[in-house]
Design a protein around this motif. Sequence first.
Motif, short mmCIF file in Angstrom:
data_model
loop_
_atom_site.label_atom_id
_atom_site.label_comp_id
_atom_site.label_asym_id
_atom_site.label_seq_id
_atom_site.Cartn_x
_atom_site.Cartn_y
_atom_site.Cartn_z
N GLN A 112 11.76 57.07 58.33
CA GLN A 112 13.16 57.30 57.95
C GLN A 112 13.51 58.79 58.07
OE1 GLN A 112 13.40 55.57 54.02
NE2 GLN A 112 14.12 53.60 54.81
N LYS A 113 12.59 59.64 57.60
CA LYS A 113 12.84 61.08 57.69
C LYS A 113 12.91 61.53 59.15
CE LYS A 113 10.70 63.89 54.89
NZ LYS A 113 9.60 64.54 54.11
N LEU A 114 11.99 61.00 59.95
CA LEU A 114 11.98 61.37 61.37
C LEU A 114 13.24 60.88 62.08
CD1 LEU A 114 8.25 60.72 62.35
CD2 LEU A 114 9.42 62.93 62.26
N SER A 115 13.71 59.68 61.68
CA SER A 115 14.91 59.13 62.32
C SER A 115 16.15 59.98 62.02
CB SER A 115 15.14 57.68 61.86
OG SER A 115 15.50 57.63 60.49
N LYS A 116 16.08 60.72 60.90
CA LYS A 116 17.23 61.54 60.51
C LYS A 116 17.08 63.01 60.91
CE LYS A 116 18.15 58.61 56.46
NZ LYS A 116 18.23 58.56 54.97
N THR A 117 15.95 63.34 61.54
CA THR A 117 15.67 64.73 61.91
C THR A 117 15.73 64.88 63.43
OG1 THR A 117 14.22 64.95 60.00
CG2 THR A 117 14.07 66.66 61.68
#
Length: 311
Positions: A112-117
Amino acid sequence: MGIPTEKTSKVGRNTIIAFVLIVLILIAGGWYVYSKLNTLSTDLGTLSNKLASLETKLSSTTADLANNITQTHNSLSSALDQEKQNSAAIAQQLGTYQQQVSTVSGTVDTLQKLSKTDPQLLQKYSKVFFLNEYYAPAQLTAIPGEYEYSETKQLKLQTDVWPHLKLLIDDAKKSGVTIYVFSAYRSFNEQSALKNDYKVTYGAGTANSFSADQGYSEHQLGTTVDLITSGLGGSLDSFDNTKAYTWLLANAYRYGFVISYPKDNTFYVFEPWHWRFVGVKLATDLHNQGKNFYDLDQRKIDEYLVNFFDP
């Protein structure tokens, strides 16, 4: 002596009869007593046998009870041990499941963090990777005027990076060091125009030594700033001789910033004013290891993307 009379004879017979009766009574009484004693003896023997039998049964019953208690205790102990083993096994399985759930949850959080970064934020853009003319940060925040060196142009920075830079400048001020933002986000077209001006002023060769072509500038990411301090007359050339530069070298990594072009780098001339946000974790590791951002392999750098905006 006189001749016994009839009366005397009658008394003698009575005496004899009485004696005989007494003897008979004594004999009958003795026989009765003997019979009773014999019966009592027999009853006593019977009672003794019954008592012995009861004692034997009681002893047997006590032994059986003790044996049953021992067997029950052993059974309960065995069952308790088995239950403990089962509980331990269940606890272990539960721990394994919890660990698996935690791992899956952590993986989901990471994804999730990677998808938003934005993956571009940690790419090497100085003559290595290229940003096209349409690239722009997802969100930009206007830098307040009191943090800008000049208010002639509104400067902007990637929204999630600004809090880190603001804290850096505020903490430097608390330490008696004044730092301002001289330059921040530049679009593809703004970088193109700036580079053309430098070519006209300094010539293409000189301009290429200190200025990136459009699409190769870290400023287009919105995570990079040029910093300046008071007392330089608006010139960046002597920034490395200031308290601000010394403070940045010692502390900038705490806020996620690194110097992109230190002395002896292979990309551009030494630029002590040029600082790029790469995340606190990567900046800290680079500082502790005495390395520079462009020293690392891109695959190693990409591992830090998930922690890019972590405090």
